[in-house]
Design an enzyme around this catalytic site. Structure first.
Site, PDB file in Angstrom:
ATOM      1  N   HIS A   1       0.848  -1.190   0.000  1.00  0.00           N
ATOM      2  CA  HIS A   1       0.000   0.000   0.000  1.00  0.00           C
ATOM      3  C   HIS A   1       0.882   1.237   0.000  1.00  0.00           C
ATOM      4  CE1 HIS A   1      -4.155  -1.598   1.421  1.00  0.00           C
ATOM      5  NE2 HIS A   1      -3.564  -2.439   0.592  1.00  0.00           N
TER       6      HIS A   1
ATOM      7  N   TYR B   1      -9.716   5.871   6.397  1.00  0.00           N
ATOM      8  CA  TYR B   1      -9.992   6.316   7.758  1.00  0.00           C
ATOM      9  C   TYR B   1     -11.055   7.410   7.667  1.00  0.00           C
ATOM     10  CZ  TYR B   1      -5.668   4.052   9.389  1.00  0.00           C
ATOM     11  OH  TYR B   1      -4.690   3.150   9.713  1.00  0.00           O
TER      12      TYR B   1
ATOM     13  N   PRO C   1      -5.103   1.474  18.094  1.00  0.00           N
ATOM     14  CA  PRO C   1      -4.786   0.922  16.770  1.00  0.00           C
ATOM     15  C   PRO C   1      -4.894   1.926  15.626  1.00  0.00           C
ATOM     16  CG  PRO C   1      -6.958   0.207  17.483  1.00  0.00           C
ATOM     17  CD  PRO C   1      -6.344   0.920  18.646  1.00  0.00           C
TER      18      PRO C   1
ATOM     19  N   LYS D   1       0.310   1.077  14.709  1.00  0.00           N
ATOM     20  CA  LYS D   1       1.641   1.052  15.311  1.00  0.00           C
ATOM     21  C   LYS D   1       1.888  -0.124  16.268  1.00  0.00           C
ATOM     22  CE  LYS D   1       3.548   4.415  13.290  1.00  0.00           C
ATOM     23  NZ  LYS D   1       3.029   3.838  12.052  1.00  0.00           N
TER      24      LYS D   1
ATOM     25  N   TYR E   1       3.206   7.640   9.650  1.00  0.00           N
ATOM     26  CA  TYR E   1       2.425   6.437   9.366  1.00  0.00           C
ATOM     27  C   TYR E   1       3.312   5.301   8.871  1.00  0.00           C
ATOM     28  CZ  TYR E   1      -1.675   3.702   8.076  1.00  0.00           C
ATOM     29  OH  TYR E   1      -2.638   2.707   8.011  1.00  0.00           O
TER      30      TYR E   1
END
Length: 393
Positions: free
Chosen positions: A72, A201, A293, A297, A384
């Site tokens: 990704h 998200y 979550p 991480k 990220y």
């Protein structure tokens, strides 16, 4: 029984450390309270930082991951009727994420350990690490009604938040920091195609939502729920209806639904225990820290600890230097607190925190600023994909 490194916990962090050490020729034994089937039955995260994937390859456990995992290069933030893609690869200097389930990571590491002849003792009961503040650490445990003692030089506590290792540390030597969030995640796993090729998200006035996946026909979805909610309260139909409400219309109308094959509620918390070394006992992963979550991480931070511990033990056994062991805790904690900050920030940014309209407006302004600025998008991307590891020499 004797070994060099005793590892408590046969989750991915314990197995990864054990495999890395075996490849260096450092004997180790893993003790696990549950059965191998139980360990494989845990449904957990599945988004790997590039550094974590590289470490699995170094451990010899990357072949299937590279074949079946999904690279990704971006994520999408959905808010206020908009969708904004964060180009992780371009903004982070070429790094990407790999979607590959934690269950599969564990399965691969188990297979590698068996092939290498490593010893893992499952269903070890009443495990008690002792003597780690001195120079003769050992672990007492029971198995099938018989008492055993495992003598070792070092102990790695990879046994999770509720494990015995952190609980065995004198309370006066430990300082804990914690934040418990007033909501949880209701998650389901379904044999359906993902809603999107990349993670979404969503910040919505009704609460947070996340679209994730494990493979082309295995999807993982989450919605924010209250701590009073019960899994039994949520039929599949209710879940899918609520998820669609929180997603952008273009995503909701094409969402493929189906029966859930797993459904659970996870509370969210941030937790850090300092320090992470006590004599010859080293804490790693969830035994020392927990993150929400939201920032992907948890597993990656555990792998970061394992990498640091692997590095210091490699120097200890290769060069005979014991001074390097004292650098483990501080090195880990510098990266941990940055990951804690990012996970807290993502959680605060994307979830419904209260019924205050001011808080809602601040969230939308924050999202608008960060996604509308190259510097803001870069900040998200760099955190990220995982901040750089600190090398130990």
């Amino acid at each position: 029984m004797k070994t060099q490194v005793a590892i408590i916990g046969a989750g991915p962090s314990g197995l990864l450390l054990g495999q890395l050490l075996l490849r260096l020729g450092i004997p180790n034994v893993i003790l696990e309270a549950k059965s191998a089937a139980h360990v494989l039955g845990r449904i957990r995260a599945g988004v790997l930082e590039q550094g974590t994937a590289d470490l699995l390859r170094e451990a010899g456990a990357g072949e299937r991951m590279d074949r079946e995992g999904h690279v990704h290069e971006g994520i999408t933030l959905a808010f206020d009727g908009r969708q904004q893609r964060i180009d992780l690869k371009r903004l982070s200097g070429g790094k990407s994420m790999l979607v590959y389930g934690q269950t599969e990571v564990t399965r691969d590491l188990m297979a590698q350990r068996e092939a290498a002849g490593g010893m893992t003792i499952y269903e070890a009961q009443d495990v008690q690490p002792r003597g780690f503040l001195g120079d003769r650490p050992r672990i007492d445990f029971m198995r099938e009604g018989e008492h055993f003692t495992l003598e070792c030089v070092y102990i790695a506590g990879c046994d999770g938040f509720h494990g015995v290792c952190r609980q065995s540390v004198p309370a006066a030597a430990l300082r804990c920091f914690e934040r418990v969030y007033p909501f949880g995640w209701l998650g389901i796993l379904s044999r359906t195609p993902p809603a999107s090729p990349e993670l979404i998200y969503a910040n919505h006035e009704r609460g947070f939502a996340l679209c994730s996946m494990r493979s082309d026909m295995l999807s993982r979805y989450y919605v924010q729920c209250t701590l009073e909610d019960k899994v039994a309260d949520w039929s599949d139909e209710r879940f899918w209806e609520e998820l669609k409400r929180r997603l952008p219309p273009a995503v909701a109308t094409t969402l493929v639904t189906g029966p859930s094959i797993e459904k659970s509620i996870a509370p969210l918390r941030s937790f850090v225990a300092e320090p992470m070394k006590f004599g010859r006992l080293f804490l790693a992963g969830d035994a020392a820290h927990i993150v929400p979550p939201t920032g992907a991480k948890g597993l990656n931070l555990a792998a970061s600890d394992v990498r640091t511990l692997y590095q210091v033990l490699k120097i200890r056994y290769g060069q005979g230097r014991e001074d390097v062991l004292d650098r483990y805790s501080d090195t880990c904690l510098r990266r941990i607190w940055k990951a804690e900050r990012f996970s807290w920030w993502m959680t605060s940014l994307l979830h419904r925190l209260d019924d205050d309209p001011f808080s809602r407006r601040i969230q939308l302004a924050d999202l608008d600023y960060y996604t509308g600025s190259v510097a803001g998008r870069t900040t998200i991307a760099e955190n990220y994909v995982g901040l750089p590891y600190e090398e130990i020499t």
